[in-house]
Write a protein that holds these residues in place. Structure first.
Motif, PDB file in Angstrom:
ATOM      1  N   ASN A  23     -50.962 -21.163 -12.216  1.00 33.51           N
ATOM      2  CA  ASN A  23     -52.457 -21.383 -12.654  1.00 33.51           C
ATOM      3  C   ASN A  23     -52.986 -22.683 -12.576  1.00 33.51           C
ATOM      4  O   ASN A  23     -54.123 -22.824 -12.290  1.00 33.51           O
ATOM      5  N   ASP A  72     -57.145 -23.327 -10.926  1.00 29.87           N
ATOM      6  CA  ASP A  72     -57.815 -23.337 -11.074  1.00 29.87           C
ATOM      7  C   ASP A  72     -58.875 -25.059 -11.586  1.00 29.87           C
ATOM      8  O   ASP A  72     -59.057 -25.104 -12.149  1.00 29.87           O
ATOM      9  N   GLU A  73     -57.276 -25.929 -11.856  1.00 29.92           N
ATOM     10  CA  GLU A  73     -57.780 -26.959 -12.230  1.00 29.92           C
ATOM     11  C   GLU A  73     -57.587 -28.472 -11.865  1.00 29.92           C
ATOM     12  O   GLU A  73     -57.412 -28.983 -11.692  1.00 29.92           O
ATOM     13  N   LEU A 132     -63.214 -22.932 -18.912  1.00 24.65           N
ATOM     14  CA  LEU A 132     -63.731 -22.059 -18.193  1.00 24.65           C
ATOM     15  C   LEU A 132     -64.670 -21.447 -18.342  1.00 24.65           C
ATOM     16  O   LEU A 132     -65.837 -21.116 -17.286  1.00 24.65           O
ATOM     17  N   SER A 139     -55.638 -17.349 -10.789  1.00 18.61           N
ATOM     18  CA  SER A 139     -56.594 -17.369 -11.525  1.00 18.61           C
ATOM     19  C   SER A 139     -57.038 -17.126 -12.194  1.00 18.61           C
ATOM     20  O   SER A 139     -57.443 -15.895 -12.388  1.00 18.61           O
ATOM     21  N   LEU A 185     -59.751 -17.795 -13.282  1.00 17.69           N
ATOM     22  CA  LEU A 185     -61.393 -18.757 -13.225  1.00 17.69           C
ATOM     23  C   LEU A 185     -61.916 -16.639 -12.733  1.00 17.69           C
ATOM     24  O   LEU A 185     -62.659 -16.266 -13.175  1.00 17.69           O
TER      25      LEU A 185
END
Length: 413
Positions: free
Chosen positions: A75, A79-80, A208, A297, A299
């Motif tokens: 994850n 996402d990051e 987010l 994800s 997001l």
């Protein structure tokens, strides 16, 4: 927190802007079962676990550092843009436990201190009190951190024989102020941390939920010197009732008794084994199933929530502007507020002293609840400010709540 809950219970008809809780419109009990089943299939089909092993994973105590650490790592990468060894991740009972573990590991004697921007999240100051670790305030500045003051506080503390161990910071839409640290400030903070031999505790529960502009890289994603211990939580993005958080701690520390250096995460795990033993495997499985469902994800998993929070934030900011139009004839405005680019919180400044007694009056006589900002200062500060959380309310009650708040403020003015 207890005080706010007490006020809400005493005045259940009041509209509350106090709690920074996730929006509840998309809560669905069926999803808990779906996520749990998805994780069990993952164990059986992807990890080739037997039926007995799957049962044991869910029903037994389990690994102290967590059972979904590899999924969390995926994850973070999705996402990051954070690449991390899953063994550097400790899955905790909410992010609050991660704070306690880290501060307890850093606190060796009475000389050790933590630094934090003032105002700051009450959870970190509460965790520091539990481990008897003083918190030295740092002034807020551009985007939330006055870097010159941070350097000065470090120097002053060391001159007094203290050991500044870490600086706690929420770079994205901080609680309570809603501030965002600009990209150039992030780079400067990382350089300052390296020059000052200081750890950064980066807490990122709201990153987010950007309402306008592009997302900024986290400090952890920019870090090249292992200065950042990253605190994550699935309370806002996954399932608050699961109480699952984590810490990414890939720093190498002294293993003791002449042994080889070990991961800081392993030291946190030792403390956790004496505190909560392990984080609920069932809760972890639900979070793991959600991550798998959305290809790791959050997001993607939170598209509706991101849109809801952006809408609510715009509604609060536009609503305040309509109810408190600008001053005439060059007079200074009596009521002002900041304009966060995302997250849950807006801070309103008023020309009268904001007290807990005034909050009770607001709830009883005007039917609206908010948070006095003075609670987020360790000492003086925030006496003329209140915090509004826009995350939980639907559009209609939010508008009605703003009407009630405006009436309360006008009467006080």
């Amino acid at each position: 927190m207890n005080f706010l809950n007490e006020v809400a219970q005493r005045f259940p008809a009041a509209i509350s802007f106090a709690a920074g809780r996730p929006h509840e419109a998309n809560f669905d009990v069926a999803l808990i079962h779906e996520y749990l089943d998805t994780y069990c299939r993952h164990l059986a089909e992807t990890e080739r676990r037997s039926e007995e092993e799957v049962r044991r994973t869910l029903f037994q105590y389990g690994r102290t550092k967590g059972i979904v650490h590899e999924l969390v790592a995926r994850n973070l990468e999705a996402d990051e843009d954070i690449a991390v060894d899953p063994e550097a991740i400790v899955v905790t009972v909410g992010c609050q436990e991660a704070m306690v573990l880290i501060l307890r590991a850093l606190r060796r004697d009475e000389r050790d201190v933590l630094l934090a921007v003032s105002p700051t999240y009450v959870g970190i100051t509460g965790a520091a009190r539990l481990v008897d670790m003083p918190v030295l305030p740092v002034r807020s500045g551009d985007g939330g951190v006055d870097l010159a003051d941070l350097a000065a506080v470090v120097r002053r503390a060391r001159s007094e024989g203290l050991r500044p161990r870490a600086f706690y910071v929420v770079p994205d839409f901080s609680n309570p102020a809603g501030e965002t640290l600009p990209i150039e400030q992030r780079h400067r903070l990382l350089r300052l941390a390296e020059e000052s031999d200081l750890l950064l505790l980066e807490d990122n529960p709201y990153g987010l939920f950007r309402a306008r502009g592009g997302r900024l890289p986290t400090l952890r994603a920019l870090d090249r010197s292992r200065r950042v211990v990253y605190l994550g939580s699935f309370a806002k993005t996954g399932l608050p009732g699961a109480r699952v958080g984590y810490a990414v701690a890939d720093q190498l520390v002294d293993g003791g008794t002449g042994g080889a250096p070990t991961l800081f995460a392993d030291e946190l795990s030792k403390i956790k084994s004496m505190l909560t033993v392990n984080t609920s495997p069932v809760a972890q499985a639900v979070i793991g199933g959600k991550l798998i469902t959305y290809d790791y994800s959050l997001l993607r998993a939170n598209e509706r929530e991101i849109a809801t929070y952006a809408r609510n934030l715009r509604q609060v900011l536009n609503g305040l502007a309509r109810r408190f139009p600008g001053p005439r004839d060059g007079q200074a405005p009596q009521v002002t507020w900041n304009s966060p680019a995302g997250g849950f919180f807006v801070v309103v400044t008023v020309p009268f002293r904001v007290t807990d007694e005034l909050l009770a009056q607001s709830a009883q006589e005007y039917g609206v609840i908010w948070t006095p900002m003075h609670h987020f200062y360790d000492g003086a500060g925030g006496e003329h400010q209140l915090r509004l959380s826009c995350s939980l309310l639907e559009s209609g009650p939010l508008d009605e709540g703003l009407d009630r708040l405006a009436a309360f403020i006008r009467d006080r003015v």
